[in-house]
Design an enzyme around this catalytic site. Structure first.
Site, mmCIF file in Angstrom:
data_model
loop_
_atom_site.group_PDB
_atom_site.id
_atom_site.type_symbol
_atom_site.label_atom_id
_atom_site.label_comp_id
_atom_site.label_asym_id
_atom_site.label_seq_id
_atom_site.Cartn_x
_atom_site.Cartn_y
_atom_site.Cartn_z
ATOM 1 N N HIS A 48 0.820 -1.208 0.000
ATOM 2 C CA HIS A 48 0.000 0.000 0.000
ATOM 3 C C HIS A 48 0.859 1.265 0.000
ATOM 4 O O HIS A 48 0.352 2.360 0.255
ATOM 5 C CB HIS A 48 -0.918 0.007 1.228
ATOM 6 C CG HIS A 48 -1.876 -1.145 1.277
ATOM 7 N ND1 HIS A 48 -3.167 -1.073 0.809
ATOM 8 C CD2 HIS A 48 -1.708 -2.414 1.725
ATOM 9 C CE1 HIS A 48 -3.758 -2.242 0.974
ATOM 10 N NE2 HIS A 48 -2.895 -3.071 1.536
ATOM 11 N N HIS A 52 -1.235 3.376 -5.182
ATOM 12 C CA HIS A 52 -1.506 1.944 -5.232
ATOM 13 C C HIS A 52 -2.986 1.656 -5.436
ATOM 14 O O HIS A 52 -3.834 2.526 -5.247
ATOM 15 C CB HIS A 52 -1.026 1.261 -3.942
ATOM 16 C CG HIS A 52 -1.791 1.715 -2.735
ATOM 17 N ND1 HIS A 52 -1.482 2.864 -2.051
ATOM 18 C CD2 HIS A 52 -2.883 1.190 -2.091
ATOM 19 C CE1 HIS A 52 -2.326 3.025 -1.043
ATOM 20 N NE2 HIS A 52 -3.192 2.017 -1.051
ATOM 21 N N ASP A 54 -6.114 -0.754 -4.158
ATOM 22 C CA ASP A 54 -6.681 -1.708 -3.194
ATOM 23 C C ASP A 54 -7.645 -2.626 -3.942
ATOM 24 O O ASP A 54 -8.579 -2.148 -4.595
ATOM 25 C CB ASP A 54 -7.484 -0.989 -2.104
ATOM 26 C CG ASP A 54 -6.612 -0.333 -1.053
ATOM 27 O OD1 ASP A 54 -5.383 -0.510 -1.096
ATOM 28 O OD2 ASP A 54 -7.165 0.366 -0.190
ATOM 29 N N HIS A 58 -8.700 -6.741 0.111
ATOM 30 C CA HIS A 58 -8.140 -5.956 1.219
ATOM 31 C C HIS A 58 -9.076 -5.970 2.434
ATOM 32 O O HIS A 58 -8.621 -6.039 3.579
ATOM 33 C CB HIS A 58 -7.892 -4.522 0.740
ATOM 34 C CG HIS A 58 -7.253 -3.614 1.740
ATOM 35 N ND1 HIS A 58 -6.356 -4.042 2.690
ATOM 36 C CD2 HIS A 58 -7.376 -2.273 1.933
ATOM 37 C CE1 HIS A 58 -5.951 -3.020 3.418
ATOM 38 N NE2 HIS A 58 -6.565 -1.940 2.995
ATOM 39 N N HIS A 146 -14.588 0.966 3.012
ATOM 40 C CA HIS A 146 -13.772 -0.003 2.282
ATOM 41 C C HIS A 146 -14.539 -1.305 2.055
ATOM 42 O O HIS A 146 -14.512 -1.863 0.941
ATOM 43 C CB HIS A 146 -12.489 -0.304 3.066
ATOM 44 C CG HIS A 146 -11.361 0.628 2.789
ATOM 45 N ND1 HIS A 146 -11.014 1.651 3.640
ATOM 46 C CD2 HIS A 146 -10.486 0.698 1.754
ATOM 47 C CE1 HIS A 146 -9.975 2.303 3.146
ATOM 48 N NE2 HIS A 146 -9.636 1.749 2.000
ATOM 49 N N GLU A 158 -5.512 4.901 -4.439
ATOM 50 C CA GLU A 158 -5.203 5.838 -3.359
ATOM 51 C C GLU A 158 -3.837 6.489 -3.534
ATOM 52 O O GLU A 158 -2.974 5.980 -4.233
ATOM 53 C CB GLU A 158 -5.260 5.113 -2.005
ATOM 54 C CG GLU A 158 -6.657 4.628 -1.669
ATOM 55 C CD GLU A 158 -6.725 3.779 -0.407
ATOM 56 O OE1 GLU A 158 -7.740 3.871 0.314
ATOM 57 O OE2 GLU A 158 -5.772 3.013 -0.146
#
Length: 199
Positions: A48, A52, A54, A58, A146, A158
């Site tokens: 991360h 990156h 996700d 995750h 999330h 992100e």
């Protein structure tokens, strides 16, 4: 038409890590300067670190890992929108009609998605959401946004650098590094813009 390429990635080695994540470090294993025949580096980092992606895995145990996500998720039309603060579900409903299937939020690192906004996104056609913050979710509620996006199979991009990017429509290319079974991976995020006017 002239194609303009915008690099919207942050440097993986120099970007501060999220609180609690392992620090990024590197060392030269071999060095021409020290008499070796070639240069060889070693990096230790969280997946991360820096800019990156996700993957759903995750936050969702049965979600896709980064290597199982469809590559067309990371390439195509996107909308960059400047927003400040925490987006509510009502905010998201107002914005969605003006957005492509990939949305990048530009907020000087201060834009986050609430649980209610994530619920709205989860029921939309959106396949990827991105932010120039270290996380898409506010620090006091990391889990729910999330998890909601993960259950919907929405990729999260992100730690972008959108400081030189105007609001509008672009083509996004943000392919994650192929890392089998992981919940995230670094990427090089690029925006393509067609310059308007005569050449």
């Amino acid at each position: 038409m002239v194609l303009i390429i915008h690099d919207i990635s942050r440097d993986t080695l120099n970007t501060p890590v999220y609180d609690g994540d392992p620090e990024t470090s590197y060392e030269m294993v071999k060095s021409i300067e020290n008499g070796d025949e070639y240069n060889l580096s070693k990096v230790s980092m969280s997946v991360h670190s820096g800019t990156h992606i996700d993957a759903p895995f995750h936050y969702c145990a049965d979600g896709n890992a980064i290597n199982n996500m469809r590559l067309n998720t990371f390439y195509g039309k996107c909308t960059v929108i400047s927003v400040d603060g925490i987006l509510t579900g009502e905010d998201m409903e107002k914005l969605l009609p003006y957005c492509k299937k990939r949305i990048l939020f530009h907020g000087e690192g201060n834009t986050f998605i609430s649980h209610s906004a994530a619920i709205v996104l989860a029921s939309s056609r959106v396949v990827l959401v991105g932010t120039d913050a270290a996380s898409i979710a506010p620090p006091f509620d990391e889990n729910k946004p999330h998890l909601e996006l993960a259950r919907a199979g929405i990729a999260i991009l992100e730690n972008l650098n959108l400081s030189a990017i105007d609001d509008g429509e672009y083509d996004l290319c943000a392919f994650p590094v192929k890392m089998g079974g992981f919940e995230a991976a670094p990427c090089r995020a690029i925006l393509f813009e067609q310059e308007k006017g005569l050449n």
